[in-house]
Scaffold this motif. Structure first.
Motif, PDB file in Angstrom:
ATOM      1  N   GLN A 262     -46.082 -42.270   2.864  1.00 19.98           N
ATOM      2  CA  GLN A 262     -46.568 -43.131   2.001  1.00 19.98           C
ATOM      3  C   GLN A 262     -45.918 -44.697   1.803  1.00 19.98           C
ATOM      4  OE1 GLN A 262     -48.238 -42.281  -1.169  1.00 19.98           O
ATOM      5  NE2 GLN A 262     -47.041 -42.128  -3.011  1.00 19.98           N
ATOM      6  N   ASN A 263     -44.927 -44.434   2.517  1.00 19.72           N
ATOM      7  CA  ASN A 263     -44.041 -45.727   3.013  1.00 19.72           C
ATOM      8  C   ASN A 263     -45.301 -46.580   3.981  1.00 19.72           C
ATOM      9  OD1 ASN A 263     -41.216 -46.836   1.066  1.00 19.72           O
ATOM     10  ND2 ASN A 263     -41.804 -44.673   1.776  1.00 19.72           N
ATOM     11  N   SER A 264     -45.959 -45.919   4.897  1.00 21.40           N
ATOM     12  CA  SER A 264     -46.358 -46.333   5.541  1.00 21.40           C
ATOM     13  C   SER A 264     -47.641 -46.995   5.780  1.00 21.40           C
ATOM     14  CB  SER A 264     -46.907 -45.267   7.164  1.00 21.40           C
ATOM     15  OG  SER A 264     -45.783 -44.463   7.845  1.00 21.40           O
ATOM     16  N   LEU A 265     -48.327 -46.282   5.000  1.00 16.27           N
ATOM     17  CA  LEU A 265     -49.053 -47.187   3.924  1.00 16.27           C
ATOM     18  C   LEU A 265     -49.285 -48.219   3.155  1.00 16.27           C
ATOM     19  CD1 LEU A 265     -50.826 -43.827   1.964  1.00 16.27           C
ATOM     20  CD2 LEU A 265     -52.045 -44.739   4.092  1.00 16.27           C
ATOM     21  N   LYS A 266     -48.380 -47.871   2.668  1.00 16.32           N
ATOM     22  CA  LYS A 266     -47.485 -49.465   1.617  1.00 16.32           C
ATOM     23  C   LYS A 266     -47.710 -49.991   2.808  1.00 16.32           C
ATOM     24  CE  LYS A 266     -43.823 -47.169  -0.917  1.00 16.32           C
ATOM     25  NZ  LYS A 266     -43.238 -47.765  -1.299  1.00 16.32           N
ATOM     26  N   TYR A 267     -46.980 -49.786   4.003  1.00 17.62           N
ATOM     27  CA  TYR A 267     -46.442 -51.349   4.590  1.00 17.62           C
ATOM     28  C   TYR A 267     -47.808 -52.030   5.407  1.00 17.62           C
ATOM     29  CZ  TYR A 267     -45.231 -53.158   9.253  1.00 17.62           C
ATOM     30  OH  TYR A 267     -45.294 -54.301  10.881  1.00 17.62           O
ATOM     31  N   LEU A 268     -48.750 -50.770   6.274  1.00 19.21           N
ATOM     32  CA  LEU A 268     -50.056 -51.231   6.205  1.00 19.21           C
ATOM     33  C   LEU A 268     -50.898 -51.533   5.715  1.00 19.21           C
ATOM     34  CD1 LEU A 268     -50.958 -47.368   8.716  1.00 19.21           C
ATOM     35  CD2 LEU A 268     -50.262 -49.659   9.297  1.00 19.21           C
ATOM     36  N   LEU A 269     -50.936 -51.619   3.755  1.00 16.63           N
ATOM     37  CA  LEU A 269     -51.695 -51.940   2.871  1.00 16.63           C
ATOM     38  C   LEU A 269     -51.640 -52.966   2.328  1.00 16.63           C
ATOM     39  CD1 LEU A 269     -53.996 -48.641   2.229  1.00 16.63           C
ATOM     40  CD2 LEU A 269     -54.560 -50.204   3.641  1.00 16.63           C
ATOM     41  N   ARG A 270     -49.826 -52.863   2.727  1.00 14.73           N
ATOM     42  CA  ARG A 270     -49.170 -54.169   1.962  1.00 14.73           C
ATOM     43  C   ARG A 270     -49.033 -54.203   0.382  1.00 14.73           C
ATOM     44  NH1 ARG A 270     -47.931 -54.885   6.512  1.00 14.73           N
ATOM     45  NH2 ARG A 270     -47.928 -56.695   7.988  1.00 14.73           N
ATOM     46  N   PHE A 271     -48.690 -52.783  -0.197  1.00 16.68           N
ATOM     47  CA  PHE A 271     -48.646 -52.795  -1.623  1.00 16.68           C
ATOM     48  C   PHE A 271     -47.463 -52.209  -1.534  1.00 16.68           C
ATOM     49  CE2 PHE A 271     -50.512 -48.964  -0.407  1.00 16.68           C
ATOM     50  CZ  PHE A 271     -49.929 -48.090  -1.013  1.00 16.68           C
ATOM     51  N   GLY A 272     -47.013 -52.071  -3.270  1.00 19.30           N
ATOM     52  CA  GLY A 272     -45.707 -51.906  -3.296  1.00 19.30           C
ATOM     53  C   GLY A 272     -44.302 -52.168  -2.788  1.00 19.30           C
ATOM     54  N   LYS A 273     -43.138 -51.924  -2.739  1.00 15.22           N
ATOM     55  CA  LYS A 273     -42.280 -52.473  -2.210  1.00 15.22           C
ATOM     56  C   LYS A 273     -41.944 -50.939  -1.237  1.00 15.22           C
ATOM     57  CE  LYS A 273     -37.397 -53.396  -2.836  1.00 15.22           C
ATOM     58  NZ  LYS A 273     -36.060 -53.471  -3.597  1.00 15.22           N
ATOM     59  N   VAL A 274     -41.790 -51.867   0.343  1.00  8.27           N
ATOM     60  CA  VAL A 274     -41.445 -50.433   1.395  1.00  8.27           C
ATOM     61  C   VAL A 274     -40.233 -50.573   1.952  1.00  8.27           C
ATOM     62  CG1 VAL A 274     -41.507 -50.369   4.024  1.00  8.27           C
ATOM     63  CG2 VAL A 274     -43.052 -52.414   2.648  1.00  8.27           C
ATOM     64  N   GLY A 275     -39.945 -48.924   2.160  1.00  8.86           N
ATOM     65  CA  GLY A 275     -38.902 -48.962   2.239  1.00  8.86           C
ATOM     66  C   GLY A 275     -38.008 -48.886   2.836  1.00  8.86           C
ATOM     67  N   PHE A 276     -37.139 -49.435   3.877  1.00 11.12           N
ATOM     68  CA  PHE A 276     -36.356 -49.760   5.156  1.00 11.12           C
ATOM     69  C   PHE A 276     -35.837 -48.407   5.188  1.00 11.12           C
ATOM     70  CE2 PHE A 276     -37.322 -53.865   3.905  1.00 11.12           C
ATOM     71  CZ  PHE A 276     -37.719 -54.598   4.880  1.00 11.12           C
ATOM     72  N   TYR A 277     -34.840 -47.830   4.418  1.00  9.93           N
ATOM     73  CA  TYR A 277     -33.924 -46.838   4.727  1.00  9.93           C
ATOM     74  C   TYR A 277     -34.283 -45.754   3.288  1.00  9.93           C
ATOM     75  CZ  TYR A 277     -30.681 -42.661   6.039  1.00  9.93           C
ATOM     76  OH  TYR A 277     -29.915 -42.010   5.824  1.00  9.93           O
ATOM     77  N   LEU A 278     -34.558 -44.758   3.426  1.00  8.85           N
ATOM     78  CA  LEU A 278     -35.147 -43.965   2.001  1.00  8.85           C
ATOM     79  C   LEU A 278     -34.036 -42.647   2.545  1.00  8.85           C
ATOM     80  CD1 LEU A 278     -35.504 -43.411  -0.194  1.00  8.85           C
ATOM     81  CD2 LEU A 278     -37.840 -42.275   0.331  1.00  8.85           C
ATOM     82  N   GLY A 279     -33.470 -42.257   1.896  1.00  7.01           N
ATOM     83  CA  GLY A 279     -32.830 -40.834   2.355  1.00  7.01           C
ATOM     84  C   GLY A 279     -33.104 -40.059   1.145  1.00  7.01           C
ATOM     85  N   TYR A 280     -32.659 -38.271   1.465  1.00 10.42           N
ATOM     86  CA  TYR A 280     -32.990 -37.735   0.157  1.00 10.42           C
ATOM     87  C   TYR A 280     -31.483 -36.390   0.430  1.00 10.42           C
ATOM     88  CZ  TYR A 280     -34.839 -33.708  -1.483  1.00 10.42           C
ATOM     89  OH  TYR A 280     -35.285 -32.155  -1.876  1.00 10.42           O
ATOM     90  N   GLN A 281     -31.184 -36.333  -0.216  1.00  8.18           N
ATOM     91  CA  GLN A 281     -30.466 -34.336  -0.464  1.00  8.18           C
ATOM     92  C   GLN A 281     -30.748 -33.799  -1.093  1.00  8.18           C
ATOM     93  OE1 GLN A 281     -27.976 -33.269  -1.401  1.00  8.18           O
ATOM     94  NE2 GLN A 281     -27.179 -32.748   0.722  1.00  8.18           N
ATOM     95  N   ALA A 282     -31.496 -32.890  -0.909  1.00  3.83           N
ATOM     96  CA  ALA A 282     -32.270 -31.619  -1.221  1.00  3.83           C
ATOM     97  C   ALA A 282     -31.116 -31.198  -2.525  1.00  3.83           C
ATOM     98  CB  ALA A 282     -32.669 -31.188  -0.333  1.00  3.83           C
ATOM     99  N   LEU A 283     -29.998 -30.724  -2.262  1.00  5.16           N
ATOM    100  CA  LEU A 283     -29.336 -29.714  -3.170  1.00  5.16           C
ATOM    101  C   LEU A 283     -28.487 -31.286  -4.603  1.00  5.16           C
ATOM    102  CD1 LEU A 283     -26.596 -28.648  -0.720  1.00  5.16           C
ATOM    103  CD2 LEU A 283     -28.618 -27.220  -2.206  1.00  5.16           C
ATOM    104  N   LEU A 284     -29.089 -32.133  -4.365  1.00  4.81           N
ATOM    105  CA  LEU A 284     -28.958 -32.684  -5.479  1.00  4.81           C
ATOM    106  C   LEU A 284     -29.885 -33.935  -5.803  1.00  4.81           C
ATOM    107  CD1 LEU A 284     -25.334 -34.648  -4.165  1.00  4.81           C
ATOM    108  CD2 LEU A 284     -25.717 -32.256  -5.527  1.00  4.81           C
ATOM    109  N   ASP A 285     -31.023 -34.209  -5.262  1.00  6.17           N
ATOM    110  CA  ASP A 285     -32.202 -34.937  -5.595  1.00  6.17           C
ATOM    111  C   ASP A 285     -31.938 -35.850  -5.674  1.00  6.17           C
ATOM    112  OD1 ASP A 285     -34.101 -32.447  -5.512  1.00  6.17           O
ATOM    113  OD2 ASP A 285     -33.228 -32.495  -7.886  1.00  6.17           O
ATOM    114  N   PHE A 286     -30.900 -36.557  -4.491  1.00  6.27           N
ATOM    115  CA  PHE A 286     -30.584 -37.973  -4.387  1.00  6.27           C
ATOM    116  C   PHE A 286     -31.490 -38.496  -3.465  1.00  6.27           C
ATOM    117  CE2 PHE A 286     -26.767 -40.072  -2.869  1.00  6.27           C
ATOM    118  CZ  PHE A 286     -26.878 -41.350  -3.451  1.00  6.27           C
ATOM    119  N   PHE A 287     -31.691 -39.837  -3.926  1.00  2.45           N
ATOM    120  CA  PHE A 287     -32.520 -40.460  -3.247  1.00  2.45           C
ATOM    121  C   PHE A 287     -32.069 -42.043  -2.778  1.00  2.45           C
ATOM    122  CE2 PHE A 287     -34.986 -37.393  -4.682  1.00  2.45           C
ATOM    123  CZ  PHE A 287     -35.908 -37.374  -3.395  1.00  2.45           C
TER     124      PHE A 287
END
Length: 409
Positions: A262-287
């Motif tokens: 998803q972020n690769s598409l945003k970077y390649l096609l220049r739309f939205g806000k590209v995420g530089f660092y995005l984490g994911y914690q499954a137990l808490l649904d924390f991003f």
């Protein structure tokens, strides 16, 4: 006891299976349809790109067809990489270069993409065959190589420098490897060739993961803020224990690969806000999400060299880092409207205004220790403290009280 005839039959079956496998390997993904030279936005059941091109009609992406002119390299065709390759193929990427040296095992079946009949085949070759049947318009280039080996490293750098559709640099590298040595090799190659890349991974307990966009000179490279194992120079192989392996969940792999593409598409096609660092914690649904700035004292000389070049560019363009917030750059003006072919029900999207609570919202990853009260909540408390009877309360107070009680149920 087996008869000679049954043994001969079993041998013939094994021979047939081997020949079928060899034949399949020669047919690098026999196309299931004719190749399409142009992405069409015509809404018909026979058009594989109609739903993708709808993003352009809706004003999300200005030039989706440019995806056909982009080249992406995926290093590591495992749990994240194989799924990322499939998503890229379905999105219509122009050229997909895949690098891995491993073969498919039954232990990989808890992940997505590969099937039991692929066991024993090279991951890159099997992926090319499968993907060519999904989307024959993409140019697939599989490479059986280990980027950590010196013999292949220079070849890897050459691929990054000349692997584009017209012999130019590739547009983006997706690092989907499972060890620090391979990440360091990708980091070094991308620094030397000045190619941006996304580092990605899933935690050992399969309960979390992350993606990180690394743009040489602009953001921290993999060695700017290295993991403790890398910084300490510990050999990863010494940490492995007999009979113990990392956990793996297809759900976590799917989440991370989806965020990656998803972020690769945003970077390649220049739309939205590209995420530089995005984490994911499954137990808490924390991003958690933030940007990691480069370390001026990075031990990698190529990184400090790129930083110097980037600083020179920043002096000429102080808002260099903001160029990746395409959401802010591409805000719709009053004259820009979203066009739909049909809108039988007259559905419209209203703009949202920023109120005080929105402005006071904490950054991502931070929470208040105690629940906050809105202005309306404070008004309700004032009514309660004054001992106002239910009959004397205004209509909005009674309605909001009922809503709150329903939510608590």
């Amino acid at each position: 006891m087996h008869s000679p005839r049954s043994s001969e039959l079993e041998a013939l079956k094994r021979r047939v299976m081997k020949l079928e496998s060899e034949l399949d390997s020669l047919q690098i993904g026999k196309p299931t349809r004719e190749r399409l030279e142009v992405m069409s936005d015509v809404v018909v059941d026979s058009n594989p790109y109609s739903r993708l091109m709808a993003l352009k009609k809706m004003g999300i992406v200005k030039n989706y067809e440019e995806i056909r002119r982009r080249t992406v390299v995926v290093v590591g065709i495992g749990g994240i990489g194989s799924t990322a390759c499939e998503m890229m193929a379905r999105c219509g990427i122009g050229k997909l270069i895949m690098l891995d040296y491993d073969k498919i095992e039954l232990a990989n079946m808890n992940r997505l993409f590969f099937c039991p009949e692929h066991v024993g085949q090279l991951k890159t070759a099997a992926a090319a065959r499968i993907l060519a049947k999904i989307n024959p318009d993409v140019i697939y280039e599989p490479h059986d190589m280990d980027v950590t080996e010196l013999a292949y490293f220079r070849r890897f750098c050459q691929i990054l420098s000349t692997g584009g559709l017209c012999g130019q640099k590739v547009d983006l590298v997706l690092g989907c490897v499972d060890n620090y040595q391979a990440r360091s090799s990708i980091n070094q190659a991308c620094l030397e060739t000045d190619v941006p890349w996304y580092e990605s991974g899933v935690s050992e307990d399969a309960m979390g993961g992350h993606i990180q966009l690394i743009i040489p000179g602009l953001t921290a490279c993999f060695e700017c803020v290295p993991p403790l194992i890398v910084a300490s120079g510990i050999d990863e192989s010494t940490l492995k224990r007999e009979g113990v392996c990392a956990a793996s969940l297809p759900t976590t792999m799917g989440v991370i690969s989806s965020l990656l593409v998803q972020n690769s598409l945003k970077y390649l096609l220049r739309f939205g806000k590209v995420g530089f660092y995005l984490g994911y914690q499954a137990l808490l649904d924390f991003f958690p999400s933030h940007m990691i700035h480069p370390n001026s004292e990075c031990r990698n000389s190529w990184c400090t060299k790129r930083q110097l070049m980037c600083r020179e560019q920043t002096e000429r363009n102080p808002r260099l880092a903001e160029q990746f917030d395409f959401c802010a750059k591409n805000k719709l003006t009053g004259s820009d409207t979203v066009h739909h072919q049909e809108n039988s029900y007259g559905i419209t999207v209203e703009g949202s205004s920023c109120d005080v609570e929105e402005a006071e919202r904490l950054p991502a990853g931070l929470n208040f220790l105690h629940p906050r009260f809105s202005a309306q909540d404070r008004q309700e408390d004032a009514f309660q403290q004054k001992g106002t009877s239910e009959d004397a309360c205004p209509d909005w107070y009674r309605i909001e009280s009922l809503r709150r009680q329903l939510k608590e149920l």
